[in-house]
Write a protein that holds these residues in place. Structure first.
Motif, PDB file in Angstrom:
ATOM      1  N   GLY A  92       2.252   1.563  -3.278  1.00 34.43           N
ATOM      2  CA  GLY A  92       1.078   2.064  -4.288  1.00 34.43           C
ATOM      3  C   GLY A  92       1.618   3.567  -4.381  1.00 34.43           C
ATOM      4  N   VAL A  93       1.108   3.775  -2.966  1.00 31.80           N
ATOM      5  CA  VAL A  93       1.305   5.457  -2.434  1.00 31.80           C
ATOM      6  C   VAL A  93       2.660   5.710  -3.155  1.00 31.80           C
ATOM      7  N   ALA A  94       4.038   5.807  -2.773  1.00 31.91           N
ATOM      8  CA  ALA A  94       4.976   6.238  -3.233  1.00 31.91           C
ATOM      9  C   ALA A  94       4.986   6.394  -4.936  1.00 31.91           C
ATOM     10  N   VAL A  95       4.619   5.255  -5.503  1.00 36.99           N
ATOM     11  CA  VAL A  95       5.069   5.264  -6.701  1.00 36.99           C
ATOM     12  C   VAL A  95       3.239   6.159  -7.595  1.00 36.99           C
ATOM     13  N   ALA A 103       7.771   9.672   0.711  1.00 34.54           N
ATOM     14  CA  ALA A 103       8.588   8.124   0.236  1.00 34.54           C
ATOM     15  C   ALA A 103       8.684   9.095  -1.506  1.00 34.54           C
ATOM     16  N   GLY A 104       7.517   8.861  -2.360  1.00 32.48           N
ATOM     17  CA  GLY A 104       7.377   9.111  -3.436  1.00 32.48           C
ATOM     18  C   GLY A 104       7.401  10.419  -3.867  1.00 32.48           C
ATOM     19  N   ILE A 105       7.435  11.576  -2.704  1.00 34.91           N
ATOM     20  CA  ILE A 105       8.461  12.811  -3.185  1.00 34.91           C
ATOM     21  C   ILE A 105       9.682  12.870  -3.076  1.00 34.91           C
ATOM     22  N   SER A 145       1.246  -1.297  -0.200  1.00 34.44           N
ATOM     23  CA  SER A 145       0.159   0.218   0.267  1.00 34.44           C
ATOM     24  C   SER A 145       0.807   1.509   0.128  1.00 34.44           C
ATOM     25  N   ALA A 146       1.829   1.956   1.157  1.00 38.35           N
ATOM     26  CA  ALA A 146       2.541   2.694   1.142  1.00 38.35           C
ATOM     27  C   ALA A 146       3.445   2.511  -0.591  1.00 38.35           C
ATOM     28  N   VAL A 183       0.991   9.530   4.526  1.00 35.97           N
ATOM     29  CA  VAL A 183       1.911  10.087   4.633  1.00 35.97           C
ATOM     30  C   VAL A 183       2.945   9.293   4.110  1.00 35.97           C
ATOM     31  N   ILE A 184       3.785   8.168   5.005  1.00 38.72           N
ATOM     32  CA  ILE A 184       4.702   8.016   4.245  1.00 38.72           C
ATOM     33  C   ILE A 184       4.883   7.423   3.213  1.00 38.72           C
TER      34      ILE A 184
END
Length: 410
Positions: free
Chosen positions: A31-34, A340-342, A28-29, A335-336
């Motif tokens: 996927g959000v990061a990508v 991480a994505g930014i 999940s984290a 948030v994580i």
């Protein structure tokens, strides 16, 4: 200490009884990061193209342009224009006459824009930086009139940079009636010779259509003696562009429009902004899909922690606090992933800027730039972060409340 936050943090980083929950939380984290990384990189690439186009236009377009609000031309000695050009912040002022005509050279013909300018045009713009050939940019010499042609127009007319002979220019007469028995009398004919250079703005609007010449030639050709199409201005270094533009607009009133470079190319930049916004919307939908993984992870966690919920209630935790524990965990994953994505997006943008990892073409020199241009704007990073947090928070709010309520009631 915030009790729900403390428990949510332990749930997020501790091992679960079913290892697949840890795996789904990690996915999940990721996927959000990508999705976040894709937003940062895509918006930065659009910024890069925007800045690249803007850099080309600064060599040709004036810093400020004053044009009639109605009609094509205005008197050059209009007191309003005189007041604008004599402002203390104005460094260079150039009168221009611009209109359509037909150019013929060696049997080749094209509809062109003749732009007549004052002799100080090279001080107003960076025209000398974008001319190519063995000669130099010039408008006239004695009774000879020069025409500096856009590089793509020169190719269309079969010209080299130092083309020989005369290029004939035709424009319709503005007075009298057309005699069908002798239609050539309905046109004004004049000719230009080569200064030995062509210009390349790297913008099709100019390179394919424009011929630069003296304002005297343009006024004779179009019958616009004592008139101008636009007054082009360059400000002194250190001048406040927005403040000067506002002062000029107050002077101009409703009779003239005062435009900066972005406003002169409003259609081009508007299209680019629309494309950037559409890309942002599409990637935000992808982010929403990525957030479904968070819902799955939290759903399994709620089931896994069923006995813990009973213990927490016996210790005095309220139903609202228990629900908040799972909401906070979903938000922490968002948030994580966002942070991480930014960071990954900024790293990729830096690598692209420094090393040009993704090329525009297979061979060097095929395009204006060899690699995709990238420009990171801080406001875009803020927008991306807010978007990811908002989407993540909203996407988990209802499912968590629903599953937590069912668990608590059971």
């Amino acid at each position: 200490m915030n009790f729900p936050f403390y428990i949510a943090r332990r749930y997020l980083f501790s091992k679960k009884s079913t290892h697949v929950i840890n795996l789904i939380s990690f996915i999940s984290a990721v996927g959000v990061a990508v999705a976040t990384m894709a937003l940062v990189v895509t918006l930065s690439v659009f910024n890069g193209f925007h800045d690249l186009v803007a850099s080309f236009l600064t060599a040709f377009d004036p810093q400020i342009e004053v044009v009639p609000a109605q009609g094509k031309t205005a008197p050059a000695d209009d007191p309003i224009l005189t007041k604008i050009r004599t402002l203390p912040e104005v460094d260079v002022a150039t009168e221009c006459v611009e209109d359509q005509a037909m150019a013929i050279y060696n049997g080749n013909q094209a509809m062109v824009m003749i732009k007549g300018v004052d002799d100080n045009f090279d001080q107003l713009t960076h025209i000398n930086d974008i001319v190519y050939g063995d000669g130099e940019f010039s408008l006239h010499a004695a009774n000879l009139e020069y025409g500096t042609v856009g590089i793509r127009l020169a190719d269309q007319l079969g010209m080299s940079a130092d083309w020989e002979g005369f290029m004939n220019i035709y424009a319709p007469r503005r007075e009298g009636q057309l005699d069908m028995m002798n239609p050539t009398e309905g046109f004004v004919e004049d000719s230009l010779i080569s200064p030995g250079v062509v210009f390349s703005v790297r913008n099709g609007r100019y390179d394919r259509n424009y011929i630069l010449t003296s304002i005297g030639f343009a006024r004779r050709l179009f019958g616009q003696q004592g008139m101008l199409s636009q007054l082009e201005l360059r400000l002194k270094p250190g001048s406040d562009l927005d403040a000067v533009k506002a002062e000029m607009r107050e002077i101009a009133g409703s009779k003239y429009r005062v435009l900066d470079r972005m406003e002169q190319q409003a259609d081009t930049f508007k299209i680019m902004k629309i494309e950037k916004f559409i890309a942002y919307i599409i990637l935000t939908f992808i982010l929403v899909v990525a957030c479904f993984n968070i819902i799955g992870s939290l759903s399994m966690l709620i089931i896994d922690k069923k006995n813990d919920v009973v213990t927490l209630r016996n210790m005095g935790a309220t139903d609202k606090q228990i629900t908040r524990i799972f909401l906070l965990e979903g938000r922490m994953i968002s948030v994580i992933g966002a942070i991480a994505g930014i960071l990954l997006g900024l790293l990729l943008c830096w690598l692209q800027q420094e090393y040009g990892l993704v090329a525009l073409g297979r061979s060097s020199g095929s395009f204006v730039v060899d690699a995709y241009p990238v420009s990171v704007h801080p406001e875009d990073i803020v927008i991306v972060f807010i978007t990811v947090i908002a989407v993540g928070f909203v996407s988990v709010w209802y499912p968590v409340r629903y599953f937590a309520k069912r668990l608590i009631n059971n």
